[in-house]
Structure formats: C-alpha cells, structure tokens
Design a protein around this motif. Structure first.
Motif, PDB file in Angstrom:
ATOM      1  N   ARG A  87       5.479   4.279   1.946  1.00 45.66           N
ATOM      2  CA  ARG A  87       6.061   5.509   2.478  1.00 45.66           C
ATOM      3  C   ARG A  87       6.777   5.234   3.797  1.00 45.66           C
ATOM      4  O   ARG A  87       7.862   5.775   4.041  1.00 45.66           O
ATOM      5  CB  ARG A  87       4.964   6.553   2.679  1.00 45.66           C
ATOM      6  CG  ARG A  87       5.506   7.854   3.243  1.00 45.66           C
ATOM      7  CD  ARG A  87       4.418   8.891   3.430  1.00 45.66           C
ATOM      8  NE  ARG A  87       4.939  10.051   4.123  1.00 45.66           N
ATOM      9  CZ  ARG A  87       4.208  11.082   4.491  1.00 45.66           C
ATOM     10  NH1 ARG A  87       2.928  11.093   4.225  1.00 45.66           N
ATOM     11  NH2 ARG A  87       4.734  12.089   5.116  1.00 45.66           N
ATOM     12  N   ALA A  88       6.177   4.414   4.647  1.00 48.40           N
ATOM     13  CA  ALA A  88       6.823   4.068   5.917  1.00 48.40           C
ATOM     14  C   ALA A  88       8.121   3.313   5.675  1.00 48.40           C
ATOM     15  O   ALA A  88       9.147   3.572   6.330  1.00 48.40           O
ATOM     16  CB  ALA A  88       5.871   3.233   6.774  1.00 48.40           C
ATOM     17  N   MET A 138       8.129   8.573   9.729  1.00 49.99           N
ATOM     18  CA  MET A 138       7.048   8.588   8.748  1.00 49.99           C
ATOM     19  C   MET A 138       6.669   9.993   8.329  1.00 49.99           C
ATOM     20  O   MET A 138       5.968  10.179   7.351  1.00 49.99           O
ATOM     21  CB  MET A 138       5.815   7.872   9.309  1.00 49.99           C
ATOM     22  CG  MET A 138       5.917   6.359   9.249  1.00 49.99           C
ATOM     23  SD  MET A 138       4.386   5.554   9.730  1.00 49.99           S
ATOM     24  CE  MET A 138       3.312   6.056   8.380  1.00 49.99           C
ATOM     25  N   SER A 183       0.828  -1.199   0.000  1.00 53.45           N
ATOM     26  CA  SER A 183       0.000   0.000   0.000  1.00 53.45           C
ATOM     27  C   SER A 183       0.864   1.250   0.000  1.00 53.45           C
ATOM     28  O   SER A 183       2.015   1.225   0.463  1.00 53.45           O
ATOM     29  CB  SER A 183      -0.913   0.017   1.227  1.00 53.45           C
ATOM     30  OG  SER A 183      -0.180   0.336   2.397  1.00 53.45           O
ATOM     31  N   ARG A 186       0.721   3.781   1.909  1.00 53.20           N
ATOM     32  CA  ARG A 186       1.094   4.127   3.282  1.00 53.20           C
ATOM     33  C   ARG A 186       2.236   3.263   3.775  1.00 53.20           C
ATOM     34  O   ARG A 186       3.184   3.749   4.386  1.00 53.20           O
ATOM     35  CB  ARG A 186      -0.123   3.969   4.201  1.00 53.20           C
ATOM     36  CG  ARG A 186      -1.241   4.943   3.891  1.00 53.20           C
ATOM     37  CD  ARG A 186      -2.565   4.468   4.471  1.00 53.20           C
ATOM     38  NE  ARG A 186      -3.669   5.315   4.049  1.00 53.20           N
ATOM     39  CZ  ARG A 186      -4.238   5.238   2.853  1.00 53.20           C
ATOM     40  NH1 ARG A 186      -3.815   4.369   1.973  1.00 53.20           N
ATOM     41  NH2 ARG A 186      -5.227   6.043   2.519  1.00 53.20           N
TER      42      ARG A 186
END
Length: 357
Positions: free
Chosen positions: A52-53, A341, A47, A49
């Motif tokens: 990005r993490a 993050m 995903s 998210r």
C-alpha cells in the motif's frame, strides 16, 4: 511486555521475529507466504502494508484526478466520455427523475457506495415477478430504498448476466477478470497479471477477501491455473482445481473474452490516465454483453497478486516495474510518506445497514 509479545507473535524462532521486523511483516504474512508459495517465499513477498505504501508512492497526492477511482459516479462519467464500455448506471442525483427503462425492464441491480473497499457497501437487488427484493427482504418502494441507501459518490448499476461459458462457476455473481496494469519503462500500460474472480454461491460479490474464489490466468492463452479460495474475511486459503459447490473444472479452463478483457484494461489505463498513474488493478466484467469495464483499484490487493499467483511480487515482472518507477522518484516524495500512505479522497464512511422501505 513479554506476555503481550507472545500473545501477538506466539512461540516463534528469533530468526523469524527479526525477519518480520526487518521486512515490515507480521506473523500472518510470513505464515501465508510459506504455506501458499513455499519455503523461502518471504524473500519475494511484499506485505500488504508495504505494498500500500509503494502504491501510494507511485501515485502521490496531486497526481492525476484523485476522485477518478474512488468516486463511482465520477469514474462512470470519465469512462463514458472516453468511450469505454460500461454497464448502465445512475447516481443519486437521477432519482428525482423517472427511472430509466433499463431499471424497469431489468431483473437485477447492484448498489455501490463510494469510497468502499473489498466489496464492502455493495448491495444487490433482484426482481421476482413484479417485486424487488434485497438481502433483508422485499423492497416496497424502490426509489425510497435507493435514496436511503445510496450515497452521493455511489451509483446503481444494471446487474449484468454472467457469460454462459462461466455460469457453472459463478451462477450468482458476475465473474470479473482483475487485470493488473503497470506502466512499463517507456511509459506504456503493460498488463502483468490476470485473475478470474468468482463469487460464493448466493452472493453478488466476487471479492477474494470476502470468501470468493480466484485463479490466475496465463496472459498468453487465458488458461486458468489451480484456484485459491479464502474461507471468509481473513480466513485460511485453500487450493482447489474444481468448484466446491458445482464441481465444475477451474484449472485448465480457458477464460471467455480473455483477450478482449485484457485489451480493455490496457486501453482504459491509456485513455483515462495516460502516464499519470503507474499501477491500477482493473476489474472487467465477463458478461453476455461482452467485456465490460466495472472499476479500477489504485491499490490492487496483495492476496491476489501473491497468494493466488503463487509468486511474491518481488519475483515477478511487476516487481521489476515497481522498482524501476520507485528509483525514479525524487527524495521529496519519500519525505512525504506519512501523507501519501493515507487513503485517497475522503475517508471511507462505515457502511450503514440497509434500510427497507
């Protein structure tokens, strides 16, 4: 509570709900994975998210130069000092001096605001005879317009002419090759993906997220696969083999300057960061002046990596390399997850409306 859940998720099988909760997905992630890759795609899908993490973990706070990729002027200075090919640029501080000859004699400019993402904060100016024009109309006072619209971390770039072999695919925006470079197991930059990015007709942007067209290129040959087009920000994604306006062939076409562009991305990674940054998406302009370094992205977008490539990150060489580097991290890095993050550098200001003068 049930009404809120139905409004967000809609009528779905409980197995899909559990899958999304377990993998950190939202319904749209699941739908796009299955529609564009096929049944079972969620097994290799990462995903936005989560990615990005992961990117933040691989490039934690304090590693390397935090301004290098977010501050356009700083990036420009570093890249020029490293001897990398870039288009001519000036920053806000140079507006007090006479404008350089390349502005006075050029036919177009690109204004880029610092700390901007997905093409936001970018404006184009075109010269029509003796007059400059922006999207909002004529620009009477060029220096005044630039002062009003350029922030300290942004710059003004000479608008490069599209390589002649791609003029029928991207007549108004400079086409770029997004090259994903990740450090391999020996700490050497390794290109893992390459995507040709084409802008919508009439736009100076080539961002896929802003309604652009993109096609994956074979790393060995530079031959393009079937392309994808996103209909506006957040819109649906369709497969296309020809340009929807010019009808020029995309699939099966060879990208000009391909090997030079891929080599430039790997060399930029090596010269600017060495082994200090694990993963960067490099944008290389394909221009009449040759392959030109445009910028680097610390969190190269999930849509390109998965929707356009047709393979989830976990099912590709990049997934293997990301896993390798994650396994080498100290537990203290994972403990700092809420910190890493966050977006690198100062928070991005909202892009103001362009001022006409």
């Amino acid at each position: 509570m049930v009404w809120l859940a139905l409004r967000r998720w809609g009528p779905r099988r409980w197995s899909d709900v559990r899958l999304c909760l377990r993998e950190g997905l939202v319904p749209r992630d699941l739908d796009e994975a299955r529609e564009n890759i096929g049944p079972g795609a969620e097994q290799s899908w990462v995903s936005p998210r989560a990615k990005r993490a992961i990117c933040a973990l691989l490039d934690p706070e304090g590693a390397g130069d935090d301004r290098a990729l977010s501050d356009k002027c700083h990036f420009d200075r570093l890249a020029r000092a490293a001897g990398l090919p870039l288009p001519e640029t000036i920053g806000r501080g140079a507006l007090d001096a006479p404008l350089p000859a390349w502005i006075e004699s050029g036919s177009g400019l690109i204004l880029k605001r610092g700390y901007s993402l997905q093409g936001k904060g970018i404006a184009a100016l075109a010269r029509e005879g003796a007059e400059w024009r922006a999207d909002g109309g004529p620009v009477v006072d060029l220096i005044g317009w630039l002062r009003a619209n350029l922030d300290p971390a942004g710059n003004v770039q000479r608008r490069l002419r599209t390589h002649a072999a791609l003029a029928d695919l991207s007549p108004t925006a400079l086409p770029t090759l997004r090259v994903i470079v990740c450090l391999d197991e020996r700490g050497e930059p390794e290109p893992t993906h390459a995507f040709l990015r084409l802008g919508p007709i009439g736009s100076a942007l080539d961002n896929f997220s802003a309604g652009g067209i993109s096609a994956a290129a074979n790393l060995g040959t530079g031959i393009l696969a079937e392309a994808r087009i996103r209909h506006g920000r957040g819109g649906r994604v369709d497969r296309i083999s020809r340009h929807p306006v010019t009808d020029a062939a995309i699939e099966g076409r060879e990208v000009p300057l391909f090997q030079a562009a891929v080599a430039l991305a790997a060399e930029a990674h090596r010269r600017l960061f060495g082994g200090r940054r694990v993963l960067i998406g490099w944008d290389i302009g394909l221009s009449e002046d040759g392959a030109m370094l445009i910028e680097g992205n610390w969190n190269p977008g999930s849509p390109l990596l998965q929707l356009v490539s047709g393979t989830g990150i976990a099912g590709h060489r990049l997934g293997d390399l990301m896993t390798f580097h994650l396994r080498r991290l100290q537990p203290s890095v994972f403990a700092s997850m809420p910190v890493v993050m966050r977006m690198r550098g100062p928070p991005a200001p909202p892009a103001p409306a362009l001022h006409l003068q």
